[in-house]
Motif scaffolding. Structure first.
Motif, PDB file in Angstrom:
ATOM      1  N   VAL A  84       0.829  -1.209   0.000  1.00 50.47           N
ATOM      2  CA  VAL A  84       0.000   0.000   0.000  1.00 50.47           C
ATOM      3  C   VAL A  84       0.860   1.255   0.000  1.00 50.47           C
ATOM      4  O   VAL A  84       0.654   2.173  -0.801  1.00 50.47           O
ATOM      5  CB  VAL A  84      -0.952   0.012   1.221  1.00 50.47           C
ATOM      6  N   HIS A  88       1.983   0.778  -4.238  1.00 52.96           N
ATOM      7  CA  HIS A  88       0.793   1.477  -4.748  1.00 52.96           C
ATOM      8  C   HIS A  88       0.575   2.823  -4.060  1.00 52.96           C
ATOM      9  O   HIS A  88      -0.564   3.293  -3.950  1.00 52.96           O
ATOM     10  CB  HIS A  88      -0.446   0.595  -4.553  1.00 52.96           C
ATOM     11  N   GLU A  91      -1.372   5.385  -6.125  1.00 60.65           N
ATOM     12  CA  GLU A  91      -2.766   5.043  -6.414  1.00 60.65           C
ATOM     13  C   GLU A  91      -3.676   5.166  -5.199  1.00 60.65           C
ATOM     14  O   GLU A  91      -4.895   5.158  -5.340  1.00 60.65           O
ATOM     15  CB  GLU A  91      -2.862   3.602  -6.966  1.00 60.65           C
ATOM     16  N   CYS A  92      -3.091   5.226  -4.003  1.00 60.34           N
ATOM     17  CA  CYS A  92      -3.956   5.294  -2.810  1.00 60.34           C
ATOM     18  C   CYS A  92      -3.396   6.274  -1.787  1.00 60.34           C
ATOM     19  O   CYS A  92      -3.285   5.947  -0.601  1.00 60.34           O
ATOM     20  CB  CYS A  92      -4.153   3.909  -2.185  1.00 60.34           C
ATOM     21  N   CYS A  93      -3.055   7.479  -2.258  1.00 57.68           N
ATOM     22  CA  CYS A  93      -2.508   8.470  -1.324  1.00 57.68           C
ATOM     23  C   CYS A  93      -3.459   9.635  -1.097  1.00 57.68           C
ATOM     24  O   CYS A  93      -3.059  10.677  -0.585  1.00 57.68           O
ATOM     25  CB  CYS A  93      -1.152   8.989  -1.820  1.00 57.68           C
ATOM     26  N   ARG A 375      -6.538   6.092   3.999  1.00 62.30           N
ATOM     27  CA  ARG A 375      -6.306   6.420   2.594  1.00 62.30           C
ATOM     28  C   ARG A 375      -7.497   5.927   1.788  1.00 62.30           C
ATOM     29  O   ARG A 375      -8.331   5.156   2.278  1.00 62.30           O
ATOM     30  CB  ARG A 375      -5.036   5.740   2.090  1.00 62.30           C
ATOM     31  N   VAL A 376      -7.552   6.338   0.530  1.00 58.77           N
ATOM     32  CA  VAL A 376      -8.602   5.871  -0.377  1.00 58.77           C
ATOM     33  C   VAL A 376      -7.949   5.461  -1.690  1.00 58.77           C
ATOM     34  O   VAL A 376      -7.128   6.207  -2.235  1.00 58.77           O
ATOM     35  CB  VAL A 376      -9.656   6.971  -0.639  1.00 58.77           C
ATOM     36  N   ALA A 377      -8.308   4.284  -2.177  1.00 56.96           N
ATOM     37  CA  ALA A 377      -7.799   3.836  -3.475  1.00 56.96           C
ATOM     38  C   ALA A 377      -8.433   4.684  -4.575  1.00 56.96           C
ATOM     39  O   ALA A 377      -9.656   4.743  -4.694  1.00 56.96           O
ATOM     40  CB  ALA A 377      -8.115   2.363  -3.677  1.00 56.96           C
ATOM     41  N   ALA A 390     -11.594   0.775  -6.635  1.00 52.13           N
ATOM     42  CA  ALA A 390     -11.476   2.225  -6.450  1.00 52.13           C
ATOM     43  C   ALA A 390     -12.504   2.699  -5.426  1.00 52.13           C
ATOM     44  O   ALA A 390     -13.590   2.117  -5.299  1.00 52.13           O
ATOM     45  CB  ALA A 390     -11.679   2.943  -7.781  1.00 52.13           C
ATOM     46  N   LYS A 391     -12.157   3.724  -4.701  1.00 52.95           N
ATOM     47  CA  LYS A 391     -12.973   4.361  -3.664  1.00 52.95           C
ATOM     48  C   LYS A 391     -13.068   3.551  -2.377  1.00 52.95           C
ATOM     49  O   LYS A 391     -13.838   3.889  -1.475  1.00 52.95           O
ATOM     50  CB  LYS A 391     -14.378   4.687  -4.176  1.00 52.95           C
ATOM     51  N   GLN A 393     -11.768   2.599   1.206  1.00 51.53           N
ATOM     52  CA  GLN A 393     -10.899   3.167   2.242  1.00 51.53           C
ATOM     53  C   GLN A 393      -9.906   2.105   2.712  1.00 51.53           C
ATOM     54  O   GLN A 393     -10.248   0.929   2.833  1.00 51.53           O
ATOM     55  CB  GLN A 393     -11.718   3.663   3.425  1.00 51.53           C
ATOM     56  N   ILE A 394      -8.673   2.529   2.979  1.00 47.84           N
ATOM     57  CA  ILE A 394      -7.618   1.610   3.399  1.00 47.84           C
ATOM     58  C   ILE A 394      -7.062   2.088   4.735  1.00 47.84           C
ATOM     59  O   ILE A 394      -6.612   3.229   4.862  1.00 47.84           O
ATOM     60  CB  ILE A 394      -6.487   1.539   2.359  1.00 47.84           C
TER      61      ILE A 394
END
Length: 493
Positions: A84, A88, A91-93, A375-377, A390-391, A393-394
């Protein structure tokens, strides 16, 4: 008629529910069973801090949850976190937006909660070059030393009178005083519109904006906002925000008033105001606004004070409940620095080895953000072979990773010696230890936070001996993960 209106009101929620009944085309991570409509909201207590390792042990290092209609993935292993935060990262920041974070960040005009984009990049660049650079951090060294000296004098008076002190309040006041002077040029000991005790109260109020769970956080959209309004949660947040906004506005007004004496080392707000004036002349496409200024004040106040102060409280807690480590650290400190030192200087930190290991162990056991900011993808990615749409939450569970028995021997034990022959550090490159995060969204004030924690601990351990009131057993006052220490006995060394 009333039934028809009720149906219209619930129709959006019914449509959303039907959408989530459809079988997924993704290879989603495993997770606990979900209920219709609410998903895993009924299990939020089970996935709280002390139980998150149980979730990891049952379902694996990548767990899929649905909180209301919001898809959430919890990451609880070093390898998944590295994917993450490194593989990536781009892509997920970005960040999710909630009512609370939007309010406290002045419509996402800060660094911590702002979505990824041009404004965030401009703010981050400014912070790296002008606000939190090594040179800037060193220029505020005298402030950190002065505030520690002042506190040592106050504690010495308490020690001579053999009176107890509230350690939590003492540490929050110390860090609050340093941050307000460094960031805002505000001397809390002689301020007209705020005092030390009120700063601590405001800090606790500001934390509510990231912790309060509104209905619209889990059911975004008009229906969620209406229910927030009906429940009165919005009004309560608004009342707390007005008090914070008044404090932030007073800081800003103090910087903008005519005839203000310029500081030898300009604070963070001075630098940003100077940038605003330059941009108005240069005609840059991106313009700093008052909301950017307040967003930075809010960020620095919330993140700068609460993280360092809570880390200090936990450090003193672990040392008091582990007298072997306390003695070893104090023996090193007092031997290396001598027994008759009147003042501690930041360069004294360079002479200590075991002390540094102890600080590293505190960052491992008690990260200030057990769950890194979400974070969100922004696009579909794969983590450990699972699809993350996509969208989604991480959440990076830094707490579970730092206590993973596969990575750490006796992970719940406070043992600084574990780092004696280890090259693992906490500055974002080793993914088993992430107290400050990693990647593009790593904490910009990391260097300042580290030196504040180290200098305060060095002063406390050099000048004083510490113990619990009435010789209570330390384990009896340690309850879960709540801040445990209130009144302690302080004796002048």
């Amino acid at each position: 008629m009333s039934l028809f209106l009720c149906f219209l009101f619930l129709l959006p929620l019914i449509l959303i529910f039907l959408k989530y009944l459809q079988p997924s085309k993704w290879n989603l991570p495993p997770g606990p069973p979900k209920l219709p409509f609410i998903g895993n909201l009924h299990q939020r207590r089970e996935i709280q801090l002390r139980n998150r390792r149980n979730l990891f042990q049952k379902y694996g290092p990548v767990v899929y949850l649905r909180l209301g209609i919001v898809p959430v993935v919890v990451i609880s292993s070093k390898e998944a976190a590295e994917e993450v935060l490194k593989t990536h990262d781009l892509e997920c920041c970005t960040r999710p937006e909630t009512v609370g974070t939007r309010k406290i960040s002045y419509n996402s005009k800060d660094i911590g909660f702002a979505p990824y984009g041009e404004e965030w990049r401009a703010m981050r660049k400014l912070s790296a070059i002008e606000l939190f650079s090594t040179k800037k951090n060193q220029s505020f060294r005298f402030i950190r030393e002065e505030e520690n000296d002042l506190l040592i004098k106050k504690l010495t008076d308490s020690a001579l009178r053999r009176s107890p002190v509230s350690l939590e309040k003492t540490l929050y006041t110390l860090v609050g005083s340093i941050v307000c002077r460094v960031a805002f040029g505000l001397n809390l000991h002689a301020c007209e519109f705020i005092d030390e005790d009120r700063v601590v109260d405001l800090l606790h109020k500001s934390e509510l904006f990231t912790r309060t769970s509104l209905f619209s956080n889990f059911f975004p959209g008009r229906t969620g906002r209406v229910i927030d309004w009906i429940s009165g949660q919005n009004k309560r947040l608004e009342n707390d925000f007005l008090e914070l906004d008044t404090f932030f506005q007073n800081i800003l007004d103090d910087h903008l008033k005519p005839g203000r004496t310029e500081l030898e080392s300009p604070d963070i707000i001075d630098v940003m105001i100077d940038q605003m004036r330059k941009q108005s002349k240069d005609g840059d496409s991106f313009k700093f606004t008052t909301n950017h200024l307040k967003g930075m004040i809010s960020d620095t106040f919330l993140a700068g004070v609460s993280t360092s102060a809570s880390t200090l409280v936990w450090a003193m807690t672990e040392l008091i409940r582990n007298p072997r480590v306390m003695k070893k650290v104090q023996d090193e400190v007092r031997t290396k620095l001598g027994d008759k030192k009147e003042r501690i200087r930041e360069e004294d930190l360079n002479e200590l080895q075991y002390f540094k290991l102890m600080v590293k162990e505190i960052f491992r056991l008690h990260p200030a953000a057990p769950l890194l900011l979400p974070r969100v993808a922004m696009s579909h990615i794969k983590i450990q072979g699972y699809d993350i749409p996509a969208k989604t939450q991480i959440l990076i569970n830094a707490y579970a990773i730092a206590r993973d028995p596969k990575l750490w021997e006796n992970p719940d034990e406070f043992n600084p010696e574990r780092f004696l022959d280890s090259c693992i550090d906490y500055k974002g490159l080793d993914f088993e230890l992430l107290p400050f995060g990693s990647g593009r969204r790593i904490c910009p004030g990391m260097a300042m936070g580290i030196v504040m924690v180290e200098l305060a601990l060095l002063n406390f351990l050099y000048f004083f001996d510490w113990g619990l009131l009435e010789k209570e057993e330390a384990d009896e006052i340690i309850t879960g993960n709540e801040v445990p220490l209130d009144l302690v006995q302080v004796l002048r060394h």
